[in-house]
Scaffold this active site. Sequence first.
Site, PDB file in Angstrom:
ATOM      1  N   LYS A 224       0.809  -1.223   0.000  1.00 27.86           N
ATOM      2  CA  LYS A 224       0.000   0.000   0.000  1.00 27.86           C
ATOM      3  C   LYS A 224       0.838   1.267   0.000  1.00 27.86           C
ATOM      4  CE  LYS A 224      -4.368  -1.926   1.049  1.00 27.86           C
ATOM      5  NZ  LYS A 224      -5.389  -2.298   2.014  1.00 27.86           N
ATOM      6  N   ARG A 259      -3.488 -10.333   4.494  1.00 28.53           N
ATOM      7  CA  ARG A 259      -3.842 -10.277   3.063  1.00 28.53           C
ATOM      8  C   ARG A 259      -2.637  -9.718   2.327  1.00 28.53           C
ATOM      9  NH1 ARG A 259      -5.765  -6.856  -0.750  1.00 28.53           N
ATOM     10  NH2 ARG A 259      -7.367  -7.640  -2.150  1.00 28.53           N
TER      11      ARG A 259
HETATM   12  N1  HH2 Z   1      -7.268  -3.930   0.342  1.00 32.17           N
HETATM   13  C1  HH2 Z   1      -7.556  -3.912  -0.969  1.00 32.17           C
HETATM   14  C2  HH2 Z   1      -8.613  -4.686  -1.485  1.00 32.17           C
HETATM   15  N2  HH2 Z   1      -9.343  -5.461  -0.674  1.00 32.17           N
HETATM   16  N3  HH2 Z   1      -9.808  -6.305   1.484  1.00 32.17           N
HETATM   17  C3  HH2 Z   1      -9.549  -6.347   2.798  1.00 32.17           C
HETATM   18  N4  HH2 Z   1     -10.292  -7.098   3.621  1.00 32.17           N
HETATM   19  N5  HH2 Z   1      -8.529  -5.599   3.344  1.00 32.17           N
HETATM   20  C4  HH2 Z   1      -7.741  -4.792   2.585  1.00 32.17           C
HETATM   21  O1  HH2 Z   1      -6.846  -4.125   3.155  1.00 32.17           O
HETATM   22  C5  HH2 Z   1      -8.004  -4.723   1.181  1.00 32.17           C
HETATM   23  C6  HH2 Z   1      -9.069  -5.505   0.652  1.00 32.17           C
HETATM   24  C7  HH2 Z   1      -6.745  -3.040  -1.885  1.00 32.17           C
HETATM   25  O2  HH2 Z   1      -5.602  -3.672  -2.291  1.00 32.17           O
HETATM   26  P1  HH2 Z   1      -5.418  -4.490  -3.669  1.00 32.17           P
HETATM   27  O3  HH2 Z   1      -6.436  -5.581  -3.775  1.00 32.17           O
HETATM   28  O4  HH2 Z   1      -4.046  -4.947  -3.715  1.00 32.17           O
HETATM   29  O5  HH2 Z   1      -5.614  -3.441  -4.820  1.00 32.17           O
HETATM   30  P2  HH2 Z   1      -6.834  -3.090  -5.757  1.00 32.17           P
HETATM   31  O6  HH2 Z   1      -8.021  -2.827  -4.924  1.00 32.17           O
HETATM   32  O7  HH2 Z   1      -6.391  -1.884  -6.526  1.00 32.17           O
HETATM   33  O8  HH2 Z   1      -7.102  -4.237  -6.654  1.00 32.17           O
END
Ligand code: HH2
Length: 282
Positions: A224, A259
């Site tokens: 992040k 995660r």
């Molecule tokens: N962060 C993201 C997406 N889903 N779900 C939970 N429970 N906790 C989190 O911190 C979280 C999440 C965002 O990260 P990422 O999936 O890597 O990116 P993107 O949303 O751009 O696909």
Amino acid sequence: MTPGRRWRLRTRSLPLERPLIMGVVNLTPDSFSDGGTISSPQEGLAHARRLIEEGADLLDLGGESTRPGAEAVSAEVEIERVMPVLEALVADGTPLSIDTSKPEVARVALAAGAEAVNDVTSGSHREMFPVVADAGAGLILMHMHGNPRTMQTEPRYADVVAEIKTFLAERAAAAQKQGVTPDRIALDPGIGFGKTLEHNLTLIRHLRAFRILGFPVVLGASRKKFLGLITGVDDPAQRDLASAVIAALGVERGADILRVHNVAACREAVAVAIAIVRESGG
Ligand code: HH2
């Protein structure tokens, strides 16, 4: 790391004696974290299987980016992106959560074999909890300030830890009222979702406070932006060292589910953290 605790999912339950590693599989062209490097279901599947080989306990599949400013997509598009990979992984026997805030997407994914729903809006859609309850699925409730289009515009809290704890307790109560049993619920303070650098650091520092609610605690800090603000590393894909450090610190502060994008690196960091925590009787 309390013996005997488990997180109950649709057809199985996962032990929480040591933290679970949840590998992220973003099947989106605009994800911040893997830069849209996955451009076909075949690539998505290969990536997902690699994360399992590296030691992920479960995978989180998403068909819509939640990065700040990301545009929303329809349920049809989300289903189209996710289903081919989801079906193949279910056939492999891999435990999966579906990262969605849309009940239609959750329903289809659960019917096809997903074990849990990861809803970053904590059931903002009134049909979400009944869909999860009917399937007997696991549920992750996450805190977000506003929505992905607005969340980073001057987020303010009087007491970030207390406010988010209250919010998550309320959403967990609402989910239970609609039939989701408490052993299926996990809570996530939502690192980066409407939080400044200082808010994120405070939440991680006080992660243990969220365990008081009695549910497993999820930490999603991997790759992040706040890590880039600290280290100066701009490219999210280059933030795995910092992500591993946060995973280890998270374990030390009571995280139950991590995660993460880089499962291999996180596993090593977690193994060391567990050894230290056990040594101190924590
Ligand atoms: N962060 C993201 C997406 N889903 N779900 C939970 N429970 N906790 C989190 O911190 C979280 C999440 C965002 O990260 P990422 O999936 O890597 O990116 P993107 O949303 O751009 O696909």
